[in-house]
Design an enzyme around this catalytic site. Structure first.
Site, PDB file in Angstrom:
ATOM      1  N   HIS A 104       0.796  -1.220   0.000  1.00 13.64           N
ATOM      2  CA  HIS A 104       0.000   0.000   0.000  1.00 13.64           C
ATOM      3  C   HIS A 104       0.833   1.277   0.000  1.00 13.64           C
ATOM      4  O   HIS A 104       0.288   2.364  -0.197  1.00 13.64           O
ATOM      5  CB  HIS A 104      -0.969  -0.005   1.187  1.00 13.64           C
ATOM      6  CG  HIS A 104      -2.279   0.667   0.887  1.00 13.64           C
ATOM      7  ND1 HIS A 104      -3.434   0.423   1.590  1.00 13.64           N
ATOM      8  CD2 HIS A 104      -2.622   1.587  -0.052  1.00 13.64           C
ATOM      9  CE1 HIS A 104      -4.418   1.162   1.112  1.00 13.64           C
ATOM     10  NE2 HIS A 104      -3.953   1.880   0.116  1.00 13.64           N
ATOM     11  N   ASP A 126     -10.065  -0.231   3.614  1.00 11.45           N
ATOM     12  CA  ASP A 126      -8.891  -0.870   4.210  1.00 11.45           C
ATOM     13  C   ASP A 126      -9.224  -1.317   5.632  1.00 11.45           C
ATOM     14  O   ASP A 126      -9.976  -0.641   6.344  1.00 11.45           O
ATOM     15  CB  ASP A 126      -7.747   0.159   4.252  1.00 11.45           C
ATOM     16  CG  ASP A 126      -6.364  -0.460   4.421  1.00 11.45           C
ATOM     17  OD1 ASP A 126      -6.267  -1.557   5.001  1.00 11.45           O
ATOM     18  OD2 ASP A 126      -5.390   0.173   3.998  1.00 11.45           O
ATOM     19  N   ASP A 130      -3.417   3.158   8.274  1.00 11.68           N
ATOM     20  CA  ASP A 130      -2.309   3.642   7.437  1.00 11.68           C
ATOM     21  C   ASP A 130      -1.869   5.063   7.801  1.00 11.68           C
ATOM     22  O   ASP A 130      -1.486   5.849   6.935  1.00 11.68           O
ATOM     23  CB  ASP A 130      -2.675   3.583   5.945  1.00 11.68           C
ATOM     24  CG  ASP A 130      -2.798   2.153   5.443  1.00 11.68           C
ATOM     25  OD1 ASP A 130      -2.413   1.228   6.174  1.00 11.68           O
ATOM     26  OD2 ASP A 130      -3.275   1.964   4.308  1.00 11.68           O
ATOM     27  N   HIS A 143       4.100   0.594   4.317  1.00  8.50           N
ATOM     28  CA  HIS A 143       2.716   0.321   3.894  1.00  8.50           C
ATOM     29  C   HIS A 143       1.717   0.668   5.001  1.00  8.50           C
ATOM     30  O   HIS A 143       0.513   0.728   4.729  1.00  8.50           O
ATOM     31  CB  HIS A 143       2.546  -1.127   3.417  1.00  8.50           C
ATOM     32  CG  HIS A 143       2.505  -2.168   4.484  1.00  8.50           C
ATOM     33  ND1 HIS A 143       1.983  -3.426   4.269  1.00  8.50           N
ATOM     34  CD2 HIS A 143       2.926  -2.179   5.780  1.00  8.50           C
ATOM     35  CE1 HIS A 143       2.076  -4.146   5.373  1.00  8.50           C
ATOM     36  NE2 HIS A 143       2.653  -3.416   6.300  1.00  8.50           N
ATOM     37  N   ASP A 229      -7.559  -1.720  -0.650  1.00  5.31           N
ATOM     38  CA  ASP A 229      -6.655  -2.721  -0.088  1.00  5.31           C
ATOM     39  C   ASP A 229      -7.462  -4.002   0.075  1.00  5.31           C
ATOM     40  O   ASP A 229      -8.492  -4.009   0.745  1.00  5.31           O
ATOM     41  CB  ASP A 229      -6.135  -2.227   1.270  1.00  5.31           C
ATOM     42  CG  ASP A 229      -5.060  -3.117   1.865  1.00  5.31           C
ATOM     43  OD1 ASP A 229      -5.146  -4.346   1.691  1.00  5.31           O
ATOM     44  OD2 ASP A 229      -4.148  -2.576   2.526  1.00  5.31           O
ATOM     45  N   ASP A 231      -7.121  -6.432   1.881  1.00  6.31           N
ATOM     46  CA  ASP A 231      -7.358  -6.899   3.250  1.00  6.31           C
ATOM     47  C   ASP A 231      -8.569  -6.222   3.885  1.00  6.31           C
ATOM     48  O   ASP A 231      -8.933  -6.532   5.030  1.00  6.31           O
ATOM     49  CB  ASP A 231      -6.112  -6.786   4.122  1.00  6.31           C
ATOM     50  CG  ASP A 231      -5.704  -5.362   4.495  1.00  6.31           C
ATOM     51  OD1 ASP A 231      -6.565  -4.455   4.520  1.00  6.31           O
ATOM     52  OD2 ASP A 231      -4.512  -5.151   4.776  1.00  6.31           O
TER      53      ASP A 231
END
Length: 302
Positions: A104, A126, A130, A143, A229, A231
């Site tokens: 990312h 996400d 972040d 990331h 993302d 995930d």
């Protein structure tokens, strides 16, 4: 006139602990991205990959900031600078950039390039916030820092290459958050980002939450960047990611969200990141990435 989509690979795993996410762009292409985009009514054009040396060729402990550690800092800067220029060129040509990560951290480049010419909003689908910086990150992995970099938070405020012009934090929305470090939680309480957690999705449903996200991201701007993302999804739906967190959105919720984005906003640029084929089952996470990209760009059941 048919929309041209410029597909740009950013094959990096500098920002992550687990290796293999640098193969994400190849896996996504192999999974049929071009066909999915055509099914969405857009025409994909390949830009190839940004040059990114293998991690084994680099010094992982690069410390380029006064405080804290950002692993592979110089290499990440080089990739993101190239990527920003490539995204900016695609937009200048009237094309819509779709960036394939990689970890990312590549979003530092894609969002900076997308925001270079005029104001933009950003929706961050996400599991993670972040928002770490080199001085707050437990790992030093970039990331976990791209949003902090783009907003000029902490040490990133001194780095012009990492900070996105024309991106106000009031137009940044995190959707589906379910994992944040202590420093990130404190930051979210202080700043003007909009945070819509998995608990919000549980209580109110994906449609209402994405409605709120779009309203905040588009307040005063015409277009948005979507950073997806993989995930964000529950690991049962997307097993091939490096930092899975249980309790994510379902396959159908993810598609509903992307369809809603396509219907109610103008996407200027799109990221698909953190697909790790070495952790995947039969490339299913990469295939899911292609499907979600198509939904975000207008593919419908009927």
């Amino acid at each position: 006139m048919e929309q041209i989509v410029r597909v740009i690979g950013a094959p990096t795993d500098y920002g992550a602990n687990r290796r293999g996410v640098d193969m994400g762009p190849s896996a996504i292409r192999y999974a049929g991205l071009a066909d999915q985009l055509r099914a969405a009514g857009v025409e994909p054009v390949e830009a190839g990959d940004i040059r990114a040396p293998y991690a084994e060729e680099c010094d992982p402990e690069t410390r380029s900031l006064r405080t804290g550690t950002a692993r592979f800092f110089d290499e990440t800067k080089a990739v993101c600078t190239q990527l920003a220029e490539t995204v900016e060129s695609a937009l200048a040509a009237g094309e819509l950039p779709v960036v394939l990560g990689g970890d990312h951290s590549v979003a530092i480049g894609s969002v900076s390039g997308s925001a270079a010419a005029s104001p933009i909003g950003a929706i961050w689908f996400d599991a993670h916030a972040d928002l770490n910086t080199p001085s707050t990150s437990p790992s030093g992995n970039i990331h976990g820092m791209p949003l902090a970099a783009l907003l000029g938070i902490g040490e990133f405020g001194e780095l012009e290459w990492a900070t996105a012009p024309n991106l106000r934090e009031e137009n940044v929305v995190l959707v589906g958050l379910r994992s944040a470090d202590e420093a990130e939680r404190a930051l979210l309480e202080e700043r003007d980002l909009t945070v819509l957690t998995m608990s919000d999705i549980d209580r109110r449903g994906i449609t209402a939450v994405v409605d709120d996200a779009l309203e905040a991201a588009t307040d005063g701007v015409d277009e948005i960047h979507v950073s997806l993302d993989l995930d964000w999804l529950d690991p049962t739906a997307a097993p091939g990611v490096g930092t899975p967190v249980r309790g994510g959105v379902t396959y159908r919720e993810a598609h509903a969200a992307m369809e809603q984005v396509a219907a109610r906003s103008a996407i200027r640029s799109l990221d698909l990141v953190e697909v790790n084929p070495t952790l995947d089952r039969s490339n299913e996470t990469a295939e899911l990435a292609t499907e979600l990209a198509a939904s975000a760009l207008g593919k419908r059941i009927l």
